[in-house]
Design a protein around this motif. Structure first.
Motif, PDB file in Angstrom:
ATOM      1  N   HIS A 116       0.878  -1.179   0.000  1.00 27.46           N
ATOM      2  CA  HIS A 116       0.000   0.000   0.000  1.00 27.46           C
ATOM      3  C   HIS A 116       0.915   1.229   0.000  1.00 27.46           C
ATOM      4  O   HIS A 116       1.348   1.679   1.065  1.00 27.46           O
ATOM      5  CB  HIS A 116      -0.868   0.033   1.260  1.00 27.46           C
ATOM      6  CG  HIS A 116      -1.752  -1.165   1.457  1.00 27.46           C
ATOM      7  ND1 HIS A 116      -3.024  -1.064   1.971  1.00 27.46           N
ATOM      8  CD2 HIS A 116      -1.558  -2.496   1.222  1.00 27.46           C
ATOM      9  CE1 HIS A 116      -3.572  -2.268   2.052  1.00 27.46           C
ATOM     10  NE2 HIS A 116      -2.688  -3.152   1.611  1.00 27.46           N
ATOM     11  N   ASP A 117       1.260   1.733  -1.167  1.00 26.82           N
ATOM     12  CA  ASP A 117       2.269   2.799  -1.250  1.00 26.82           C
ATOM     13  C   ASP A 117       1.611   4.187  -1.274  1.00 26.82           C
ATOM     14  O   ASP A 117       1.305   4.730  -2.333  1.00 26.82           O
ATOM     15  CB  ASP A 117       3.154   2.588  -2.486  1.00 26.82           C
ATOM     16  CG  ASP A 117       4.337   3.546  -2.491  1.00 26.82           C
ATOM     17  OD1 ASP A 117       4.450   4.378  -1.565  1.00 26.82           O
ATOM     18  OD2 ASP A 117       5.157   3.451  -3.425  1.00 26.82           O
ATOM     19  N   ASN A 118       1.436   4.751  -0.073  1.00 26.32           N
ATOM     20  CA  ASN A 118       0.881   6.115   0.003  1.00 26.32           C
ATOM     21  C   ASN A 118       1.994   7.156   0.136  1.00 26.32           C
ATOM     22  O   ASN A 118       1.737   8.334   0.320  1.00 26.32           O
ATOM     23  CB  ASN A 118      -0.123   6.238   1.162  1.00 26.32           C
ATOM     24  CG  ASN A 118       0.471   5.787   2.486  1.00 26.32           C
ATOM     25  OD1 ASN A 118       1.681   5.619   2.599  1.00 26.32           O
ATOM     26  ND2 ASN A 118      -0.367   5.592   3.479  1.00 26.32           N
ATOM     27  N   MET A 119       3.230   6.696   0.030  1.00 28.11           N
ATOM     28  CA  MET A 119       4.414   7.566  -0.011  1.00 28.11           C
ATOM     29  C   MET A 119       4.644   8.374   1.272  1.00 28.11           C
ATOM     30  O   MET A 119       5.346   9.396   1.248  1.00 28.11           O
ATOM     31  CB  MET A 119       4.367   8.496  -1.226  1.00 28.11           C
ATOM     32  CG  MET A 119       4.267   7.717  -2.529  1.00 28.11           C
ATOM     33  SD  MET A 119       3.899   8.777  -3.906  1.00 28.11           S
ATOM     34  CE  MET A 119       3.319   7.591  -5.093  1.00 28.11           C
ATOM     35  N   VAL A 120       4.042   7.933   2.365  1.00 37.59           N
ATOM     36  CA  VAL A 120       4.300   8.518   3.697  1.00 37.59           C
ATOM     37  C   VAL A 120       4.101   7.450   4.778  1.00 37.59           C
ATOM     38  O   VAL A 120       3.466   6.436   4.529  1.00 37.59           O
ATOM     39  CB  VAL A 120       3.349   9.696   4.084  1.00 37.59           C
ATOM     40  CG1 VAL A 120       3.787  11.007   3.494  1.00 37.59           C
ATOM     41  CG2 VAL A 120       1.907   9.371   3.795  1.00 37.59           C
ATOM     42  N   PHE A 121       4.622   7.727   5.961  1.00 34.31           N
ATOM     43  CA  PHE A 121       4.233   6.968   7.148  1.00 34.31           C
ATOM     44  C   PHE A 121       2.868   7.540   7.529  1.00 34.31           C
ATOM     45  O   PHE A 121       2.794   8.665   8.039  1.00 34.31           O
ATOM     46  CB  PHE A 121       5.182   7.236   8.316  1.00 34.31           C
ATOM     47  CG  PHE A 121       6.546   6.588   8.247  1.00 34.31           C
ATOM     48  CD1 PHE A 121       6.855   5.582   7.350  1.00 34.31           C
ATOM     49  CD2 PHE A 121       7.532   6.982   9.146  1.00 34.31           C
ATOM     50  CE1 PHE A 121       8.115   4.989   7.336  1.00 34.31           C
ATOM     51  CE2 PHE A 121       8.791   6.399   9.136  1.00 34.31           C
ATOM     52  CZ  PHE A 121       9.088   5.403   8.220  1.00 34.31           C
ATOM     53  N   GLY A 122       1.805   6.795   7.264  1.00 32.63           N
ATOM     54  CA  GLY A 122       0.470   7.322   7.564  1.00 32.63           C
ATOM     55  C   GLY A 122       0.153   7.281   9.048  1.00 32.63           C
ATOM     56  O   GLY A 122      -0.168   8.292   9.668  1.00 32.63           O
ATOM     57  N   LEU A 123       0.311   6.099   9.641  1.00 29.67           N
ATOM     58  CA  LEU A 123      -0.109   5.897  11.037  1.00 29.67           C
ATOM     59  C   LEU A 123       0.588   6.846  12.009  1.00 29.67           C
ATOM     60  O   LEU A 123      -0.003   7.320  12.969  1.00 29.67           O
ATOM     61  CB  LEU A 123       0.141   4.445  11.453  1.00 29.67           C
ATOM     62  CG  LEU A 123      -0.448   4.045  12.795  1.00 29.67           C
ATOM     63  CD1 LEU A 123      -1.958   3.907  12.703  1.00 29.67           C
ATOM     64  CD2 LEU A 123       0.139   2.729  13.291  1.00 29.67           C
ATOM     65  N   THR A 124       1.869   7.122  11.725  1.00 29.94           N
ATOM     66  CA  THR A 124       2.625   7.991  12.643  1.00 29.94           C
ATOM     67  C   THR A 124       2.492   9.467  12.249  1.00 29.94           C
ATOM     68  O   THR A 124       3.293  10.290  12.662  1.00 29.94           O
ATOM     69  CB  THR A 124       4.110   7.565  12.703  1.00 29.94           C
ATOM     70  OG1 THR A 124       4.575   7.408  11.363  1.00 29.94           O
ATOM     71  CG2 THR A 124       4.293   6.265  13.445  1.00 29.94           C
ATOM     72  N   THR A 125       1.534   9.759  11.425  1.00 29.62           N
ATOM     73  CA  THR A 125       1.067  11.105  11.044  1.00 29.62           C
ATOM     74  C   THR A 125       1.938  11.860  10.038  1.00 29.62           C
ATOM     75  O   THR A 125       2.166  13.062  10.159  1.00 29.62           O
ATOM     76  CB  THR A 125       0.781  12.006  12.283  1.00 29.62           C
ATOM     77  OG1 THR A 125       2.014  12.339  12.924  1.00 29.62           O
ATOM     78  CG2 THR A 125      -0.166  11.361  13.279  1.00 29.62           C
ATOM     79  N   GLY A 126       2.405  11.131   9.023  1.00 31.17           N
ATOM     80  CA  GLY A 126       2.906  11.812   7.834  1.00 31.17           C
ATOM     81  C   GLY A 126       4.378  12.166   7.770  1.00 31.17           C
ATOM     82  O   GLY A 126       4.722  13.292   7.429  1.00 31.17           O
ATOM     83  N   GLN A 127       5.259  11.183   8.031  1.00 34.39           N
ATOM     84  CA  GLN A 127       6.698  11.423   7.849  1.00 34.39           C
ATOM     85  C   GLN A 127       7.144  10.849   6.501  1.00 34.39           C
ATOM     86  O   GLN A 127       6.458  10.044   5.886  1.00 34.39           O
ATOM     87  CB  GLN A 127       7.515  10.793   8.991  1.00 34.39           C
ATOM     88  CG  GLN A 127       7.264  11.400  10.361  1.00 34.39           C
ATOM     89  CD  GLN A 127       6.021  10.871  11.052  1.00 34.39           C
ATOM     90  OE1 GLN A 127       5.385   9.929  10.570  1.00 34.39           O
ATOM     91  NE2 GLN A 127       5.653  11.463  12.170  1.00 34.39           N
ATOM     92  N   VAL A 128       8.360  11.257   6.102  1.00 31.41           N
ATOM     93  CA  VAL A 128       8.922  10.847   4.807  1.00 31.41           C
ATOM     94  C   VAL A 128       9.184   9.328   4.771  1.00 31.41           C
ATOM     95  O   VAL A 128       9.475   8.718   5.801  1.00 31.41           O
ATOM     96  CB  VAL A 128      10.235  11.641   4.560  1.00 31.41           C
ATOM     97  CG1 VAL A 128      11.375  11.121   5.411  1.00 31.41           C
ATOM     98  CG2 VAL A 128      10.617  11.674   3.096  1.00 31.41           C
ATOM     99  N   THR A 129       9.044   8.735   3.586  1.00 30.38           N
ATOM    100  CA  THR A 129       9.413   7.320   3.395  1.00 30.38           C
ATOM    101  C   THR A 129      10.314   7.224   2.158  1.00 30.38           C
ATOM    102  O   THR A 129      10.498   8.229   1.458  1.00 30.38           O
ATOM    103  CB  THR A 129       8.178   6.400   3.168  1.00 30.38           C
ATOM    104  OG1 THR A 129       7.664   6.624   1.859  1.00 30.38           O
ATOM    105  CG2 THR A 129       7.112   6.575   4.213  1.00 30.38           C
ATOM    106  N   PRO A 130      10.828   6.033   1.864  1.00 21.67           N
ATOM    107  CA  PRO A 130      11.710   5.910   0.690  1.00 21.67           C
ATOM    108  C   PRO A 130      11.013   6.187  -0.644  1.00 21.67           C
ATOM    109  O   PRO A 130      11.693   6.330  -1.665  1.00 21.67           O
ATOM    110  CB  PRO A 130      12.190   4.455   0.767  1.00 21.67           C
ATOM    111  CG  PRO A 130      12.082   4.114   2.215  1.00 21.67           C
ATOM    112  CD  PRO A 130      10.865   4.819   2.700  1.00 21.67           C
ATOM    113  N   THR A 131       9.684   6.250  -0.684  1.00 23.26           N
ATOM    114  CA  THR A 131       9.021   6.550  -1.964  1.00 23.26           C
ATOM    115  C   THR A 131       8.434   7.967  -2.005  1.00 23.26           C
ATOM    116  O   THR A 131       7.790   8.337  -2.987  1.00 23.26           O
ATOM    117  CB  THR A 131       7.920   5.518  -2.290  1.00 23.26           C
ATOM    118  OG1 THR A 131       7.081   5.354  -1.142  1.00 23.26           O
ATOM    119  CG2 THR A 131       8.496   4.188  -2.698  1.00 23.26           C
ATOM    120  N   THR A 132       8.627   8.758  -0.953  1.00 25.02           N
ATOM    121  CA  THR A 132       8.153  10.147  -0.991  1.00 25.02           C
ATOM    122  C   THR A 132       8.915  10.877  -2.108  1.00 25.02           C
ATOM    123  O   THR A 132      10.149  10.812  -2.152  1.00 25.02           O
ATOM    124  CB  THR A 132       8.437  10.858   0.356  1.00 25.02           C
ATOM    125  OG1 THR A 132       7.948  10.052   1.415  1.00 25.02           O
ATOM    126  CG2 THR A 132       7.782  12.227   0.398  1.00 25.02           C
TER     127      THR A 132
END
Ligand code: TPP
Ligand code: SF4
Ligand code: MG
Length: 281
Positions: free
Chosen positions: A117-133
Motif C-alpha cells: 500500500h504505497d501512500n508515499m508517507v508513514f500514515g499511522l505515525t502522522t505523515g513522515q517521509v518514506t523511501p518513496t516520498t
C-alpha cells in the motif's frame, strides 16, 4: 463465494477517502471471484494504517511487527503450501525497515502475493517521509522538502528476479481486483505495488488520477523484460497493470526434499504416555 463472506463486519477506522478502502474492496472481490474459502487464506500485515486490513478481511490473519511481513508469510507458506498467503505492507513497512526482505523473497520465488500500500508517507505515525516520498515534498519530517531521490520499487522487484511484477491504483478498484486475482493465481512471488493516496497527510489523488493509465490500453507484452524495465521508469505518466510475468520453480518446490511433507501436513505420531501413566501408579 460472495464478497461479504470475506467481510468481518467491523467498521474500518481509516480516514474517509483513504486509498485503503479501494484496496480492501479489491482484495475481498478477488478472493470471492477466485472461489477461495476464508479458511484457505492467510493474510499477513505489517504495522501502519494498511495493517488494519487484517481486521476487515474475514480470513486467517497475522498482524506482525513493522517490516516483517515477508519472513512471516514465507514461513507460513513453507509450513503449509496448501494455503493462499497474501502479505500486505505499507511503503514504510516494505521499503524502509523491511526492505531487506524484498529482494530475497523475489529471488527465492516463494509462492505468495505481496501487496504494498504505497501512500508515499508513514500514515499511522502522522505523515513522515518514506523511501518513496517524491523529491522536494514537505512532510512532517522534511519541513524544507525531501532532499532524497525516491526508490523505484518496480525496478527493484524486477532486478531481484520477481516472477510477477504489477502496479495498481486504489482509485481503479476493478483493475486492481484483476491484478490481485492474477497475482494469487501466479505460481511464485507476485509483487503488486499499489499507488494509494493518504488523503490526510499526502493527498495524491488528483495527480494520480491524471497520470495513471492502464498498460493494456496501450499494449504491453508482459513477457518482455526490457520493456518492463523501461515502463517502470516512466514518470510523465504512470502505467498500471502487469509489467512482467514469467514461470520459474517456486521456493517450496526447490525446498521439497527438506519439507517432506511440510510441517502442517505431517501426521503426528501418537504420543507415548507410558512414562506419564507410570508416574500415577
Ligand atoms: C520497529 C518499529 N519501528 C517503528 C515503529 C513506528 N511505526 C509505526 S507505523 C510506522 C510507519 C507506517 O508507515 P507505512 O508502513 O507506510 O504504513 P501506513 O501507515 O502509511 O499505511 C512506524 C514507523 C514501529 N511500530 N515499530
Ligand atoms: S492517515 Fe492516511 S493512510 Fe492512514 S487512514 Fe488516514 S488517509 Fe489513510
Ligand atoms: Mg505508508
Amino acid at each position: 463465494m460472495e464478497e461479504r463472506a470475506f467481510d468481518t463486519g467491523r467498521r474500518p477506522v481509516w480516514c474517509p477517502g483513504c486509498g485503503n478502502y479501494g484496496i480492501l474492496i479489491a482484495v475481498r472481490r478477488a478472493l470471492a471471484e477466485l472461489g477461495l474459502r476464508p479458511e484457505e487464506v492467510v493474510v499477513v500485515t505489517g504495522i501502519g494504517c494498511h495493517g488494519r486490513i487484517s481486521d476487515y478481511l474475514k480470513v486467517n490473519a497475522f498482524h506482525t511487527i513493522h517490516g516483517r511481513v515477508l519472513p512471516l508469510a514465507t514461513g507460513i507458506k513453507l509450513a503449509n503450501p496448501r494455503l493462499t498467503v497474501i502479505g500486505h505492507a505499507g511503503d514504510g513497512d516494505a521499503y524502509a525497515i523491511g526492505l531487506g526482505h524484498l529482494p530475497h523473497a523475489a529471488r527465492r520465488n516463494v509462492d505468495i502475493t505481496y501487496i504494498v500500500h504505497d501512500n508515499m508517507v508513514f500514515g499511522l505515525t502522522t505523515g513522515q517521509v518514506t523511501p518513496t516520498t517524491p523529491l522536494g515534498v514537505r512532510t512532517k519530517s522534511t519541513p524544507f522538502g525531501n532532499p532524497e531521490r525516491p526508490l523505484n520499487p518496480l525496478l527493484l522487484a524486477l532486478a531481484s528476479g520477481a516472477t510477477f511484477v504489477a502496479r495498481g491504483f486504489s482509485g481503479d478498484v476493478e483493475h486492481l481486483k484483476e491484478l490481485v486475482k492474477q497475482g494469487i493465481r501466479h505460481k511464485g512471488f507476485a509483487f503488486i505495488e499499489v499507488l494509494q493516496p493518504c488523503v490526510t497527510f499526502f493527498n495524491t489523488y488528483k495527480e494520480l488520477k491524471e497520470k495513471v493509465y492502464r498498460l493494456e490500453d496501450e499494449g504491453h507484452d508482459p513477457t518482455d523484460f526490457e520493456a518492463a524495465l523501461r515502463l517502470a521508469q516512466r514518470e510523465d505518466r504512470l502505467p498500471i497493470g502487469v509489467f512482467y510475468k514469467v514461470e520459474r520453480p517456486t521456493f517450496e518446490e526447490a525446498f521439497a526434499h527438506a519439507m517432506n511433507p511440510p510441517p502442517a501436513l505431517r501426521r503426528l505420531a501418537p504420543p507415548d504416555l507410558s512414562r506419564l501413566l507410570e508416574s500415577f501408579r
